[in-house]
Design an enzyme around this catalytic site. Sequence first.
Site, PDB file in Angstrom:
ATOM      1  N   LYS A 197       0.861  -1.186   0.000  1.00 11.46           N
ATOM      2  CA  LYS A 197       0.000   0.000   0.000  1.00 11.46           C
ATOM      3  C   LYS A 197       0.896   1.235   0.000  1.00 11.46           C
ATOM      4  CE  LYS A 197      -4.260   1.268   2.385  1.00 11.46           C
ATOM      5  NZ  LYS A 197      -4.996   1.093   3.648  1.00 11.46           N
TER       6      LYS A 197
HETATM    7  O1  G3P Z   1      -9.332   2.268   4.480  1.00  7.18           O
HETATM    8  C1  G3P Z   1      -9.170   3.558   4.965  1.00  7.18           C
HETATM    9  C2  G3P Z   1      -9.882   3.706   6.255  1.00  7.18           C
HETATM   10  O2  G3P Z   1      -9.282   2.935   7.247  1.00  7.18           O
HETATM   11  C3  G3P Z   1     -10.072   5.108   6.687  1.00  7.18           C
HETATM   12  O3  G3P Z   1     -11.299   5.154   7.267  1.00  7.18           O
HETATM   13  O4  G3P Z   1     -13.134   6.111   8.577  1.00  7.18           O
HETATM   14  O5  G3P Z   1     -10.747   6.745   9.077  1.00  7.18           O
HETATM   15  O6  G3P Z   1     -11.858   7.576   7.040  1.00  7.18           O
HETATM   16  P1  G3P Z   1     -11.776   6.469   8.025  1.00  7.18           P
END
Ligand code: G3P
Length: 216
Positions: free
Chosen positions: A83
């Site tokens: 990644k």
């Molecule tokens: O895959 C990316 C994710 O972990 C981010 O999620 O909810 O922190 O925007 P969030």
Amino acid sequence: MKIFLDTADTQEIIRAQILGLIDGVTTNPTLIRKSGNDPIDVYSAIADLGIPDISMEVYGGLDEMHTEALKLSERFGDVATIKLPMTKEGLIVCQDLSKRKIRTNVTLIFSIPQAILAAKSGATYVSPFVGRLDDQQVAGLEVVRGISGLYQMKGVNTQVLAASIRSVQRAVRSFYNGADIVTMPFSVFSQMYDHILTDKGLDIFDKDIAALNKEN
Ligand code: G3P
């Protein structure tokens, strides 16, 4: 339609895997930190659970990312998806990994121009962050649709992996809008099979079975 779990918590993966429908796992430094474990230990534990595709994030400068990517790939083989951030350095490393046939996931994608550059760099997956776009009053799903539509129109092999998914509705709509993969937290995955009418229906059936047994 692939489902990935967005977690570094092996207990969650074990619970989700009971259904046998998890195609992969995505992690990031925030999730790893939350798990309280060393990244390599987390990846090893997830690989031991038989997950075939694990996104492992690399960070730092170009050389640091490149070295780490090759190390992870050597250690975890085909299970590793590297990644990379959507930065100039990330794209340069992506191009080299792509030539070496190592799977890559370009993350922190927020626009179609970024997705074009990632695809031209040979990315296996691009990760548009639906929830974080929504937070900025930009329709995350429209970005997913734009990228998917463009890739399809141009015959691009890069797959769209919708990330930052915070509700079942967003997960479902991401697929509708062309995502090949949706990565979601365990809390969202768990709600995918729940429905109040299923519970009510089961309740009625249970009562009727009990009544039937009494009658016969
Ligand atoms: O895959 C990316 C994710 O972990 C981010 O999620 O909810 O922190 O925007 P969030």
